[in-house]
Design a protein around this motif. Structure first.
Motif, PDB file in Angstrom:
ATOM      1  N   GLU A 129       0.825  -1.211   0.000  1.00  0.00           N
ATOM      2  CA  GLU A 129       0.000   0.000   0.000  1.00  0.00           C
ATOM      3  C   GLU A 129       0.857   1.257   0.000  1.00  0.00           C
ATOM      4  OE1 GLU A 129      -3.086   0.174   2.849  1.00  0.00           O
ATOM      5  OE2 GLU A 129      -4.287  -1.334   1.808  1.00  0.00           O
ATOM      6  N   VAL A 130       2.014   1.197   0.652  1.00  0.00           N
ATOM      7  CA  VAL A 130       2.940   2.332   0.597  1.00  0.00           C
ATOM      8  C   VAL A 130       3.416   2.553  -0.837  1.00  0.00           C
ATOM      9  CG1 VAL A 130       5.153   3.227   1.415  1.00  0.00           C
ATOM     10  CG2 VAL A 130       3.656   1.996   2.989  1.00  0.00           C
ATOM     11  N   VAL A 131       3.694   1.460  -1.546  1.00  0.00           N
ATOM     12  CA  VAL A 131       4.126   1.564  -2.937  1.00  0.00           C
ATOM     13  C   VAL A 131       3.018   2.185  -3.794  1.00  0.00           C
ATOM     14  CG1 VAL A 131       4.914   0.282  -4.960  1.00  0.00           C
ATOM     15  CG2 VAL A 131       5.672  -0.395  -2.687  1.00  0.00           C
ATOM     16  N   LEU A 132       1.779   1.742  -3.588  1.00  0.00           N
ATOM     17  CA  LEU A 132       0.667   2.290  -4.374  1.00  0.00           C
ATOM     18  C   LEU A 132       0.459   3.778  -4.086  1.00  0.00           C
ATOM     19  CD1 LEU A 132      -1.917  -0.635  -4.100  1.00  0.00           C
ATOM     20  CD2 LEU A 132      -0.596   0.029  -6.106  1.00  0.00           C
ATOM     21  N   ALA A 133       0.597   4.158  -2.819  1.00  0.00           N
ATOM     22  CA  ALA A 133       0.463   5.577  -2.482  1.00  0.00           C
ATOM     23  C   ALA A 133       1.568   6.402  -3.135  1.00  0.00           C
ATOM     24  CB  ALA A 133       0.490   5.754  -0.964  1.00  0.00           C
ATOM     25  N   GLU A 134       2.800   5.883  -3.123  1.00  0.00           N
ATOM     26  CA  GLU A 134       3.911   6.593  -3.765  1.00  0.00           C
ATOM     27  C   GLU A 134       3.718   6.646  -5.275  1.00  0.00           C
ATOM     28  OE1 GLU A 134       7.381   8.809  -3.254  1.00  0.00           O
ATOM     29  OE2 GLU A 134       6.085   7.882  -1.756  1.00  0.00           O
ATOM     30  N   LEU A 135       3.160   5.581  -5.829  1.00  0.00           N
ATOM     31  CA  LEU A 135       2.894   5.538  -7.274  1.00  0.00           C
ATOM     32  C   LEU A 135       1.958   6.674  -7.684  1.00  0.00           C
ATOM     33  CD1 LEU A 135       2.111   2.293  -9.220  1.00  0.00           C
ATOM     34  CD2 LEU A 135       0.507   4.169  -9.363  1.00  0.00           C
ATOM     35  N   MET A 136       0.869   6.840  -6.948  1.00  0.00           N
ATOM     36  CA  MET A 136      -0.075   7.908  -7.283  1.00  0.00           C
ATOM     37  C   MET A 136       0.530   9.284  -7.025  1.00  0.00           C
ATOM     38  SD  MET A 136      -3.690   6.250  -5.988  1.00  0.00           S
ATOM     39  CE  MET A 136      -3.067   5.776  -4.368  1.00  0.00           C
ATOM     40  N   ASP A 137       1.396   9.373  -6.022  1.00  0.00           N
ATOM     41  CA  ASP A 137       2.054  10.649  -5.746  1.00  0.00           C
ATOM     42  C   ASP A 137       2.983  11.037  -6.890  1.00  0.00           C
ATOM     43  OD1 ASP A 137       2.358  12.867  -4.223  1.00  0.00           O
ATOM     44  OD2 ASP A 137       3.755  11.990  -2.793  1.00  0.00           O
ATOM     45  N   VAL A 138       3.647  10.062  -7.485  1.00  0.00           N
ATOM     46  CA  VAL A 138       4.514  10.342  -8.634  1.00  0.00           C
ATOM     47  C   VAL A 138       3.681  10.842  -9.821  1.00  0.00           C
ATOM     48  CG1 VAL A 138       6.048   9.286 -10.343  1.00  0.00           C
ATOM     49  CG2 VAL A 138       6.326   8.741  -7.929  1.00  0.00           C
ATOM     50  N   LEU A 139       2.529  10.230 -10.047  1.00  0.00           N
ATOM     51  CA  LEU A 139       1.658  10.676 -11.142  1.00  0.00           C
ATOM     52  C   LEU A 139       1.247  12.136 -10.961  1.00  0.00           C
ATOM     53  CD1 LEU A 139      -0.669   7.552 -11.527  1.00  0.00           C
ATOM     54  CD2 LEU A 139       1.222   8.220 -13.004  1.00  0.00           C
ATOM     55  N   TRP A 157      -5.225  10.685 -19.042  1.00  0.00           N
ATOM     56  CA  TRP A 157      -6.333   9.771 -18.800  1.00  0.00           C
ATOM     57  C   TRP A 157      -5.873   8.522 -18.056  1.00  0.00           C
ATOM     58  CZ3 TRP A 157     -11.253   9.656 -18.271  1.00  0.00           C
ATOM     59  CH2 TRP A 157     -11.972   8.455 -18.372  1.00  0.00           C
ATOM     60  N   ASP A 158      -4.692   7.989 -18.410  1.00  0.00           N
ATOM     61  CA  ASP A 158      -4.144   6.824 -17.707  1.00  0.00           C
ATOM     62  C   ASP A 158      -3.904   7.140 -16.231  1.00  0.00           C
ATOM     63  OD1 ASP A 158      -4.203   5.368 -20.032  1.00  0.00           O
ATOM     64  OD2 ASP A 158      -2.091   5.690 -20.519  1.00  0.00           O
ATOM     65  N   ALA A 159      -3.378   8.322 -15.957  1.00  0.00           N
ATOM     66  CA  ALA A 159      -3.132   8.709 -14.568  1.00  0.00           C
ATOM     67  C   ALA A 159      -4.443   8.817 -13.794  1.00  0.00           C
ATOM     68  CB  ALA A 159      -2.378  10.041 -14.522  1.00  0.00           C
ATOM     69  N   LEU A 160      -5.455   9.416 -14.405  1.00  0.00           N
ATOM     70  CA  LEU A 160      -6.752   9.556 -13.745  1.00  0.00           C
ATOM     71  C   LEU A 160      -7.382   8.197 -13.476  1.00  0.00           C
ATOM     72  CD1 LEU A 160      -8.857  11.758 -12.874  1.00  0.00           C
ATOM     73  CD2 LEU A 160      -9.916  11.418 -15.093  1.00  0.00           C
ATOM     74  N   GLN A 161      -7.318   7.298 -14.446  1.00  0.00           N
ATOM     75  CA  GLN A 161      -7.905   5.972 -14.271  1.00  0.00           C
ATOM     76  C   GLN A 161      -7.173   5.157 -13.207  1.00  0.00           C
ATOM     77  OE1 GLN A 161     -10.657   4.037 -16.050  1.00  0.00           O
ATOM     78  NE2 GLN A 161     -11.171   6.197 -15.785  1.00  0.00           N
ATOM     79  N   THR A 162      -5.857   5.276 -13.152  1.00  0.00           N
ATOM     80  CA  THR A 162      -5.090   4.542 -12.145  1.00  0.00           C
ATOM     81  C   THR A 162      -5.487   4.966 -10.741  1.00  0.00           C
ATOM     82  OG1 THR A 162      -3.209   4.297 -13.658  1.00  0.00           O
ATOM     83  CG2 THR A 162      -2.768   4.047 -11.314  1.00  0.00           C
ATOM     84  N   CYS A 163      -5.578   6.254 -10.506  1.00  0.00           N
ATOM     85  CA  CYS A 163      -5.977   6.746  -9.179  1.00  0.00           C
ATOM     86  C   CYS A 163      -7.422   6.372  -8.876  1.00  0.00           C
ATOM     87  CB  CYS A 163      -5.790   8.255  -9.103  1.00  0.00           C
ATOM     88  SG  CYS A 163      -4.081   8.805  -9.287  1.00  0.00           S
ATOM     89  N   PHE A 164      -8.295   6.407  -9.867  1.00  0.00           N
ATOM     90  CA  PHE A 164      -9.705   6.087  -9.652  1.00  0.00           C
ATOM     91  C   PHE A 164      -9.870   4.620  -9.280  1.00  0.00           C
ATOM     92  CE2 PHE A 164     -14.065   5.151 -10.835  1.00  0.00           C
ATOM     93  CZ  PHE A 164     -14.745   6.254 -10.351  1.00  0.00           C
ATOM     94  N   ILE A 165      -9.150   3.737  -9.949  1.00  0.00           N
ATOM     95  CA  ILE A 165      -9.250   2.302  -9.654  1.00  0.00           C
ATOM     96  C   ILE A 165      -8.722   2.016  -8.252  1.00  0.00           C
ATOM     97  CG2 ILE A 165      -8.364   0.033 -10.290  1.00  0.00           C
ATOM     98  CD1 ILE A 165      -8.448   0.970 -13.217  1.00  0.00           C
ATOM     99  N   ASN A 166      -7.593   2.591  -7.901  1.00  0.00           N
ATOM    100  CA  ASN A 166      -7.039   2.363  -6.563  1.00  0.00           C
ATOM    101  C   ASN A 166      -7.961   2.907  -5.480  1.00  0.00           C
ATOM    102  OD1 ASN A 166      -4.534   1.000  -7.060  1.00  0.00           O
ATOM    103  ND2 ASN A 166      -3.717   2.891  -7.892  1.00  0.00           N
TER     104      ASN A 166
END
Length: 401
Positions: A129-139, A157-166
């Motif tokens: 979950e820390v990795v996923l949070a850092e991933l969205m922070d990088v986006l 659009w890819d960035a928006l969809q990634t955050c929306f799915i998570n």
């Protein structure tokens, strides 16, 4: 900047060498190809030998390519992916990946594409979950940083969809869901905050002719997309991405639960709450400029208005009703001149009905009290008046009459 890049690359190499697969001190691994650590080592040597401290003339693609190899690698587990993501975030935040570098725009799109498609090996739930949070922070950092203007519509659009799915995965903790919602809010604020500037730039290209909605009637076409990038920031993404994001959020409000069980209803309610918050922010950030884009206004007239009418009709939790009324307030503040029919339907179908119900609820106790008084009066008359008046009933000075 050269020193910072070398430091971040060295940090990723040290993290990778904690894994036996890439450990350089294992004799039996000498003949095994180690593309990740070898690519990072070559980049470190190349950057360290560059004559200019500011890396003028250096390719931004050469800087991010080895780090993105780690992000894309299926062999990398959470700790190694996290090290690469933190290095990318540090370089983006510090401005080491600036638009002045060669191939800066291509590097920004590569970062978004790789990070949004990251599928690392999950080994520890909390660390993952820390990795996923850092991933969205990088986006978010890439979009809102100096290279954000170079990101194309597809990458946004890819960035928006990634955050929306998570945000909407039920297996995630509330903390990660909050981080994902924060990332979504930042992306929506960035996108719709630039809409007035895009439309003003388009009006300027059309000769400054009033900026009516006819000028942007086909704002979803590629022609307007190219014109809308001529802002002070020179964004590579434009109105097509904004229209797509707004339409996606509106469509989520019209979804119904897949089943009638409590879990499905709760997930649907959480999804509606999220979309309502994001839509309210989009309207507030765009302001009256939203009325000048016919593609978005078509969505407001149809999908959004229908969803708001359904949600304010009753039967949903008060939290959803409050958020829906918040969107109505934002629309009234910025777009009431363009939504006369919709507001009339909303007032007649919701507010007047609620006021009528409230009036009926307030009148009901008065009617009950009146009926009770009417029933007691014949009973008193039937008793022949034999009941003695209560003390103090007569006016003062007339007790003996």
């Amino acid at each position: 900047m050269r020193t910072l890049v070398v430091h971040e690359i060295r940090h990723v190499i040290v993290a990778l060498r904690h894994n036996v697969i890439w450990a350089s001190d294992q004799a039996f691994l000498v003949d095994i190809e180690r593309p990740l650590i070898d690519a990072l080592t070559r980049l470190r040597e190349k950057v360290a030998a560059w004559p200019d401290e500011g890396l003028v003339g250096f390719s931004a693609l050469d800087i991010v390519a080895p780090l993105l190899l780690v992000v894309r690698s299926p062999q990398a587990s959470g700790p190694f992916t996290l090290a690469a993501l933190r290095a990318l975030k540090a370089l983006l935040s510090a401005g080491a990946l600036s638009p002045e570098l060669v191939h800066a725009g291509a590097a920004a799109n590569e970062v978004i594409e790789a990070v949004a498609g990251c599928r690392f090996e999950q080994t520890d739930a909390q660390l993952d979950e820390v990795v996923l949070a850092e991933l969205m922070d990088v986006l978010v950092t890439c979009l809102r940083g100096p290279l954000g203007a170079s990101v194309g519509d597809g990458a946004v659009w890819d960035a928006l969809q990634t955050c929306f799915i998570n945000r909407n995965l039920a297996v995630h903790s509330p903390l990660l869901n909050h981080a994902a919602e924060k990332a979504l809010s930042d992306i929506v604020a960035y996108l719709f905050g630039g809409l007035p500037e895009m439309l003003e730039a388009h009006d300027g290209m059309m000769g400054g002719g009033g900026g009516g909605s006819a000028d942007v009637a086909e704002c979803g076409e590629q022609k307007l997309a190219d014109a809308s990038t001529s802002t002070s920031a020179e964004r590579s993404h434009g109105l097509p991405c904004i229209v797509k994001a707004f339409g996606f959020l509106c469509s989520q409000l019209l979804l119904t639960p897949a089943s009638d069980n409590r879990s499905a209803r709760a997930n649907n309610e959480n999804l509606r709450l999220l979309c309502l918050r994001l839509l309210r922010q989009a309207v507030d950030r765009s302001g009256p400029a939203l009325a000048r884009c016919d593609a978005i206004m078509s969505l407001v007239h149809d999908d959004l208005a229908r969803a708001l009418l359904d949600m304010t009709a009753g039967g949903l939790p008060l939290e959803i009703l409050g958020e829906a009324l918040g969107v109505v307030a934002s629309l009234w503040r910025h777009l009431r001149a363009a939504l006369k029919v919709q507001f009339e339907a909303l007032f007649n179908g919701t507010f007047l009905r609620v006021l009528h119900q409230l009036d009926e609820a307030l009148r009901q106790p008065l009617r009950s009290a009146g009926d009770a008084s009417f029933d007691e009066a014949p009973s008193a008359a039937a008793g022949g008046g034999g009941a003695a008046p209560a003390p103090g009933y007569f006016p003062q000075g007339q007790e003996g009459i």
